[in-house]
Scaffold this active site. Structure first.
Site, PDB file in Angstrom:
ATOM      1  N   GLY A  27       5.715 -11.007  79.064  1.00 11.46           N
ATOM      2  CA  GLY A  27       7.137 -11.671  78.632  1.00 11.46           C
ATOM      3  C   GLY A  27       7.280 -13.124  78.867  1.00 11.46           C
ATOM      4  O   GLY A  27       6.972 -13.601  79.991  1.00 11.46           O
ATOM      5  N   THR A  28       7.313 -13.754  77.802  1.00 15.61           N
ATOM      6  CA  THR A  28       7.388 -15.116  77.669  1.00 15.61           C
ATOM      7  C   THR A  28       8.619 -15.901  77.363  1.00 15.61           C
ATOM      8  O   THR A  28       8.877 -16.861  76.736  1.00 15.61           O
ATOM      9  CB  THR A  28       6.227 -15.594  76.624  1.00 15.61           C
ATOM     10  OG1 THR A  28       6.536 -15.196  75.455  1.00 15.61           O
ATOM     11  CG2 THR A  28       4.859 -15.244  77.259  1.00 15.61           C
ATOM     12  N   VAL A  31      12.933 -15.866  81.426  1.00 14.98           N
ATOM     13  CA  VAL A  31      12.427 -15.596  82.735  1.00 14.98           C
ATOM     14  C   VAL A  31      10.993 -15.916  82.726  1.00 14.98           C
ATOM     15  O   VAL A  31      10.318 -16.799  83.749  1.00 14.98           O
ATOM     16  CB  VAL A  31      12.583 -14.304  83.263  1.00 14.98           C
ATOM     17  CG1 VAL A  31      11.817 -14.072  84.679  1.00 14.98           C
ATOM     18  CG2 VAL A  31      14.230 -13.929  83.439  1.00 14.98           C
ATOM     19  N   GLY A  32      10.030 -15.705  81.792  1.00 17.76           N
ATOM     20  CA  GLY A  32       8.729 -15.798  81.910  1.00 17.76           C
ATOM     21  C   GLY A  32       8.513 -17.409  81.727  1.00 17.76           C
ATOM     22  O   GLY A  32       7.473 -17.618  82.543  1.00 17.76           O
ATOM     23  N   LYS A 126      14.308  -3.872  85.028  1.00 16.30           N
ATOM     24  CA  LYS A 126      14.865  -2.657  85.923  1.00 16.30           C
ATOM     25  C   LYS A 126      14.317  -1.394  85.509  1.00 16.30           C
ATOM     26  O   LYS A 126      14.848  -0.418  86.231  1.00 16.30           O
ATOM     27  CB  LYS A 126      16.302  -3.115  85.851  1.00 16.30           C
ATOM     28  CG  LYS A 126      16.827  -4.257  86.475  1.00 16.30           C
ATOM     29  CD  LYS A 126      18.283  -4.560  86.543  1.00 16.30           C
ATOM     30  CE  LYS A 126      18.661  -5.244  85.037  1.00 16.30           C
ATOM     31  NZ  LYS A 126      18.220  -6.613  84.927  1.00 16.30           N
ATOM     32  N   GLU A 214      23.721 -11.249  78.551  1.00 15.68           N
ATOM     33  CA  GLU A 214      22.403 -10.824  77.550  1.00 15.68           C
ATOM     34  C   GLU A 214      23.200 -11.597  76.091  1.00 15.68           C
ATOM     35  O   GLU A 214      24.206 -11.594  75.863  1.00 15.68           O
ATOM     36  CB  GLU A 214      22.511  -9.465  77.290  1.00 15.68           C
ATOM     37  CG  GLU A 214      22.016  -8.691  78.760  1.00 15.68           C
ATOM     38  CD  GLU A 214      20.648  -8.908  79.106  1.00 15.68           C
ATOM     39  OE1 GLU A 214      19.826  -8.767  78.256  1.00 15.68           O
ATOM     40  OE2 GLU A 214      20.367  -9.141  80.458  1.00 15.68           O
ATOM     41  N   ASP A 225      23.706  -2.047  82.785  1.00 16.07           N
ATOM     42  CA  ASP A 225      23.171  -3.129  83.535  1.00 16.07           C
ATOM     43  C   ASP A 225      23.524  -2.668  85.052  1.00 16.07           C
ATOM     44  O   ASP A 225      22.423  -2.683  86.064  1.00 16.07           O
ATOM     45  CB  ASP A 225      23.400  -4.442  83.355  1.00 16.07           C
ATOM     46  CG  ASP A 225      22.387  -5.368  84.050  1.00 16.07           C
ATOM     47  OD1 ASP A 225      21.120  -5.398  83.992  1.00 16.07           O
ATOM     48  OD2 ASP A 225      23.268  -6.209  84.890  1.00 16.07           O
ATOM     49  N   LYS A 229      20.957  -1.204  88.334  1.00 14.03           N
ATOM     50  CA  LYS A 229      20.970  -1.907  89.628  1.00 14.03           C
ATOM     51  C   LYS A 229      21.264  -0.969  90.767  1.00 14.03           C
ATOM     52  O   LYS A 229      20.824  -1.142  91.918  1.00 14.03           O
ATOM     53  CB  LYS A 229      21.639  -3.137  89.719  1.00 14.03           C
ATOM     54  CG  LYS A 229      21.095  -4.451  88.778  1.00 14.03           C
ATOM     55  CD  LYS A 229      22.268  -5.521  88.853  1.00 14.03           C
ATOM     56  CE  LYS A 229      21.323  -6.626  87.876  1.00 14.03           C
ATOM     57  NZ  LYS A 229      22.328  -7.641  87.488  1.00 14.03           N
TER      58      LYS A 229
END
Ligand SMILES: NC(=O)c1ccc[n+]([C@@H]2O[C@H](COP(=O)([O-])OP(=O)(O)OC[C@H]3O[C@@H](n4cnc5c(N)ncnc54)[C@H](OP(=O)(O)O)[C@@H]3O)[C@@H](O)[C@H]2O)c1
Length: 366
Positions: A27-28, A31-32, A126, A214, A225, A229
């Site tokens: 994953g870039t 977050v990546g 998740k 998102e 989502d 969680k």
């Protein structure tokens, strides 16, 4: 007969230097990228971190012999060729650390397999512990059998001490009675800002532009989502909660849920009238709107729900601002007054920091 290893001059058996764990990042995206940037900043400050072996996204796997920021750029500039590729984890060995910064179900489906091979897994995704119960149980089993660390603190509250607190309470002999919280940073922001006068859809657009939701805000507004969680929190508390046992009240009307991507923006105002009505009712009752996930565990089993609640203004979940998460935990020892954890629970920076914390924990684990 076993042969004893010869002793060296200081009386200990000579040993080869232990192999350094290597890092693989899947994953870039948002977050990546933040993860690579933080890794570089901390390395420059002299913190001992494993080096990158490979970076991967949905377009390919990229060897990372040189500067990871250059390889990241290369990965994000790569063309899409529409061909699905397998993550080649064969080159990863026991003790290496794999970071999942994707939202891919196919990647999450392999967490257990990697753990059972002794590869340590750190995840913001998740779908390892927050989807199917059998998958979450396989992850727990593989962790034990592979003696491998599973770092999931980025999955709920972006590293706030939530999962850790619940696990420590359970390890200390407490039973968790209930957990309730504002678990979505984007929905926290929306209900912190919504004033019942300006259209809700305008706030949704603003939140999307600021990167709080998102790209498709229905994923947040549907409660899906938050369900994931809540499942992760319940399972950390030792409760085998199934996804279908969580009652989810979506904010998305059917006509908006059915809209294609090109119609989405035009149909967002479908949210406005029902939300205005909820707001006005809450305002008349002196209450505040919060999007809450909660579970309550008792003799009769576990009841779990996700949805919009009108809460008294002095309720523990009404504090906080912006994208703050706020979670109240009741257990044997926190029975009268809950343990409340509050803080920024969304965003690439805090999520990347939580991933790096888990990498460091895995690294320190040897
Ligand atoms: N953004 C946040 O603030 C935040 C906060 C907490 C948790 N998270 C979680 O962190 C994860 C990543 O979020 P994000 O915002 O960074 O998403 P994103 O920007 O959409 O990036 C997702 C990345 O995953 C890659 N990917 C998809 N399928 C893959 C596969 N099969 N193998 C390898 N790579 C694959 C994508 O590749 P391509 O670029 O080639 O499509 C992309 O690089 C999600 O699970 C999200 O829920 C995000």
């Amino acid at each position: 007969m076993t042969l004893a290893a010869p002793l060296n001059e200081i009386g200990t058996a000579p040993s080869r230097a232990p192999r350094q764990p290597r890092l693989a990042l899947l994953g870039t995206g948002t977050v990546g990228r933040a993860f690579v940037a933080r890794h570089q900043r901390l390395s420059q400050r002299g913190l001992a971190l494993p080096a990158f072996e490979l970076l991967a996204n949905s377009r390919g796997v990229f060897d990372c012999a040189g500067d990871p920021e250059q390889v990241l750029q290369l990965a994000n500039d790569a063309q899409r060729n529409g061909v699905a590729h397998e993550i080649d984890a064969a080159r990863l060995r026991r003790g290496d650390i794999l970071v999942d910064a994707t939202a891919s179900d196919a990647v999450a489906a392999r967490h257990a397999e990697w753990l059972s091979r002794g590869i340590r897994v750190v995840t913001a995704n998740k779908l390892g512990n927050g989807a199917d119960l059998l998958r979450a149980q396989a992850v727990a089993r593989a962790q034990r059998e592979g003696h491998a660390h599973y770092g999931d603190s980025a999955t709920v509250g972006a590293g706030l001490p939530l999962l850790r607190s619940i696990r420590e309470l359970v390890a200390g002999g407490d039973r968790i009675h209930a957990v309730e919280g504002v678990l979505s940073g984007s929905l926290a922001w929306l209900f912190d800002r919504y004033d019942g006068m300006r259209p809700f859809s305008g706030f949704v657009r603003e939140a999307r532009e600021a990167g709080y939701t998102e790209p498709d805000p229905r994923i947040d507004l549907s409660g899906e989502d938050v369900r994931r969680k809540l499942l992760i929190l319940a399972r950390a508390a030792g409760i085998a909660l199934e996804a279908h046992e969580v009652q989810v009240d979506s904010l998305v009307p059917a006509t908006l849920a059915d809209a294609g991507d090109d119609e989405l923006d035009a149909r967002l105002p479908l949210l406005d009238a029902p939300l205005r009505e909820h707001y006005q009712q809450a305002w008349r009752d002196g209450a505040k709107l919060r999007f809450v996930g909660r579970f309550e565990a008792g003799e009769a089993g576990c009841r779990a729900s996700v949805g919009l609640r009108a809460l008294p203004a002095d309720h523990p979940l009404c504090g906080g601002s912006g994208t703050d998460n706020r979670v109240a935990i009741r257990s044997d020892r926190y029975c009268e007054q809950p343990l409340v954890v509050q803080g920024p629970g969304a965003g690439a920076e805090v999520t990347a920091a939580a991933l790096l914390d888990d990498v460091l924990r895995a690294y320190a684990g040897g």
